[in-house]
Design an enzyme around this catalytic site. Sequence first.
Site, PDB file in Angstrom:
ATOM      1  N   HIS A 197       0.829  -1.212   0.000  1.00 30.60           N
ATOM      2  CA  HIS A 197       0.000   0.000   0.000  1.00 30.60           C
ATOM      3  C   HIS A 197       0.855   1.252   0.000  1.00 30.60           C
ATOM      4  O   HIS A 197       2.052   1.192   0.283  1.00 30.60           O
ATOM      5  CB  HIS A 197      -0.971   0.022   1.189  1.00 30.60           C
ATOM      6  N   GLU A 252      -7.405   4.101   9.908  1.00 28.21           N
ATOM      7  CA  GLU A 252      -7.133   3.949   8.483  1.00 28.21           C
ATOM      8  C   GLU A 252      -8.396   3.606   7.712  1.00 28.21           C
ATOM      9  O   GLU A 252      -9.314   2.975   8.231  1.00 28.21           O
ATOM     10  CB  GLU A 252      -6.085   2.846   8.248  1.00 28.21           C
ATOM     11  N   HIS A 273       4.027   7.195   3.625  1.00 28.47           N
ATOM     12  CA  HIS A 273       4.967   6.069   3.520  1.00 28.47           C
ATOM     13  C   HIS A 273       4.586   5.150   2.361  1.00 28.47           C
ATOM     14  O   HIS A 273       3.474   5.194   1.861  1.00 28.47           O
ATOM     15  CB  HIS A 273       5.032   5.261   4.827  1.00 28.47           C
TER      16      HIS A 273
HETATM   17  N1  CMX Z   1       8.320  10.557   5.721  1.00 34.15           N
HETATM   18  C1  CMX Z   1       9.442  11.268   5.493  1.00 34.15           C
HETATM   19  N2  CMX Z   1      10.016  12.057   6.416  1.00 34.15           N
HETATM   20  C2  CMX Z   1       9.421  12.131   7.633  1.00 34.15           C
HETATM   21  C3  CMX Z   1       8.255  11.415   7.935  1.00 34.15           C
HETATM   22  C4  CMX Z   1       7.694  10.602   6.915  1.00 34.15           C
HETATM   23  N3  CMX Z   1       6.583   9.902   7.116  1.00 34.15           N
HETATM   24  N4  CMX Z   1       7.880  11.692   9.202  1.00 34.15           N
HETATM   25  C5  CMX Z   1       8.779  12.563   9.680  1.00 34.15           C
HETATM   26  N5  CMX Z   1       9.702  12.825   8.740  1.00 34.15           N
HETATM   27  C6  CMX Z   1      10.829  13.748   8.864  1.00 34.15           C
HETATM   28  C7  CMX Z   1      10.383  15.129   9.310  1.00 34.15           C
HETATM   29  O1  CMX Z   1       9.954  15.908   8.225  1.00 34.15           O
HETATM   30  C8  CMX Z   1      11.645  15.650   9.937  1.00 34.15           C
HETATM   31  O2  CMX Z   1      12.531  16.093   8.944  1.00 34.15           O
HETATM   32  P1  CMX Z   1      13.497  17.362   9.212  1.00 34.15           P
HETATM   33  O3  CMX Z   1      14.403  16.916  10.336  1.00 34.15           O
HETATM   34  O4  CMX Z   1      14.185  17.532   7.897  1.00 34.15           O
HETATM   35  O5  CMX Z   1      12.578  18.465   9.588  1.00 34.15           O
HETATM   36  C9  CMX Z   1      12.257  14.420  10.585  1.00 34.15           C
HETATM   37  O6  CMX Z   1      11.674  13.298   9.897  1.00 34.15           O
HETATM   38  C10 CMX Z   1      11.912  14.302  12.050  1.00 34.15           C
HETATM   39  O7  CMX Z   1      10.527  14.567  12.204  1.00 34.15           O
HETATM   40  P2  CMX Z   1       9.736  14.358  13.557  1.00 34.15           P
HETATM   41  O8  CMX Z   1       8.382  14.961  13.403  1.00 34.15           O
HETATM   42  O9  CMX Z   1      10.568  14.760  14.734  1.00 34.15           O
HETATM   43  O10 CMX Z   1       9.488  12.816  13.527  1.00 34.15           O
HETATM   44  P3  CMX Z   1      10.197  11.706  14.393  1.00 34.15           P
HETATM   45  O11 CMX Z   1      11.673  11.678  14.107  1.00 34.15           O
HETATM   46  O12 CMX Z   1       9.715  11.776  15.789  1.00 34.15           O
HETATM   47  O13 CMX Z   1       9.512  10.434  13.723  1.00 34.15           O
HETATM   48  C11 CMX Z   1       9.478   8.617  12.237  1.00 34.15           C
HETATM   49  C12 CMX Z   1       9.683  10.128  12.371  1.00 34.15           C
HETATM   50  C13 CMX Z   1       9.458   8.273  10.776  1.00 34.15           C
HETATM   51  C14 CMX Z   1      10.617   7.896  12.955  1.00 34.15           C
HETATM   52  C15 CMX Z   1       8.116   8.279  12.938  1.00 34.15           C
HETATM   53  O14 CMX Z   1       7.070   8.938  12.239  1.00 34.15           O
HETATM   54  C16 CMX Z   1       7.823   6.804  12.993  1.00 34.15           C
HETATM   55  O15 CMX Z   1       8.295   6.097  13.881  1.00 34.15           O
HETATM   56  N6  CMX Z   1       7.017   6.285  12.040  1.00 34.15           N
HETATM   57  C17 CMX Z   1       6.659   4.860  12.022  1.00 34.15           C
HETATM   58  C18 CMX Z   1       5.272   4.627  12.545  1.00 34.15           C
HETATM   59  C19 CMX Z   1       4.207   5.323  11.732  1.00 34.15           C
HETATM   60  O16 CMX Z   1       4.459   6.169  10.899  1.00 34.15           O
HETATM   61  N7  CMX Z   1       2.925   4.943  12.006  1.00 34.15           N
HETATM   62  C20 CMX Z   1       1.781   5.499  11.312  1.00 34.15           C
HETATM   63  C21 CMX Z   1       1.366   4.651  10.108  1.00 34.15           C
HETATM   64  C22 CMX Z   1       0.760   3.323  10.555  1.00 34.15           C
HETATM   65  C23 CMX Z   1       0.401   2.386   9.429  1.00 34.15           C
HETATM   66  O17 CMX Z   1       0.747   2.574   8.272  1.00 34.15           O
HETATM   67  O18 CMX Z   1      -0.280   1.385   9.736  1.00 34.15           O
HETATM   68 CO    CO Z   2       0.820   1.681   6.287  1.00 33.85          CO
END
Ligand code: CMX
Ligand code: CO
Length: 142
Positions: free
Chosen positions: A15, A51, A86
Amino acid sequence: MSGGLPPSLATAIDHVGIAVADLDAAAEDYRRALGAEPVHRERVESQGVEEVLFAVGGSYVQLLGALGPDTAVGKFVSKRGEGLHHVAYRVDDVRAALEMLRAAGVRLVDEAPRPGSRGTTIAFAHPSGFHGVLVELVQEPR
Ligand code: CMX
Ligand code: CO
């Protein structure tokens, strides 16, 4: 090129996840645009999201509404606005796929698999390893 290449990580795109501000409004817009009803809706507390899934071929479009401002999707929408959150790759075995990424030197978010929606098993890899795109691994229920 042949020989020496490891087996490929994934079998399909499972997805694409799209962060939205208002899940009901987004689901209605996608329903009209895609000409299809959603196939699934689920609250996933552990991920801080609700979702809505639309099926497209053998893959899904996953609309993601945040359950709160301090969740991954809540922070994403307030910092970057709505949009692609993502890309999820379908794999046979999340644990093995995580090992492949680790061996390739890719930064992981999850060190071990965890439960996702629809009875799937999932894990995330950091956007830094995929040129700015957060990556999810998805194993369908057996
Ligand atoms: N894609 C690309 N970049 C991302 C991002 C994403 N989805 N989310 C955050 N970032 C970037 C931000 O823009 C930021 O960049 P800059 O430093 O250049 O400004 C940086 O990452 C840090 O941003 P943050 O808001 O402090 O985010 P965190 O580091 O706390 O977390 C991440 C980022 C990816 C580790 C966290 O979102 C995560 O653990 N994601 C996995 C879980 C998830 O997304 N769950 C929801 C979806 C569930 C599902 O699909 O079922
Ligand atoms: Co997903």
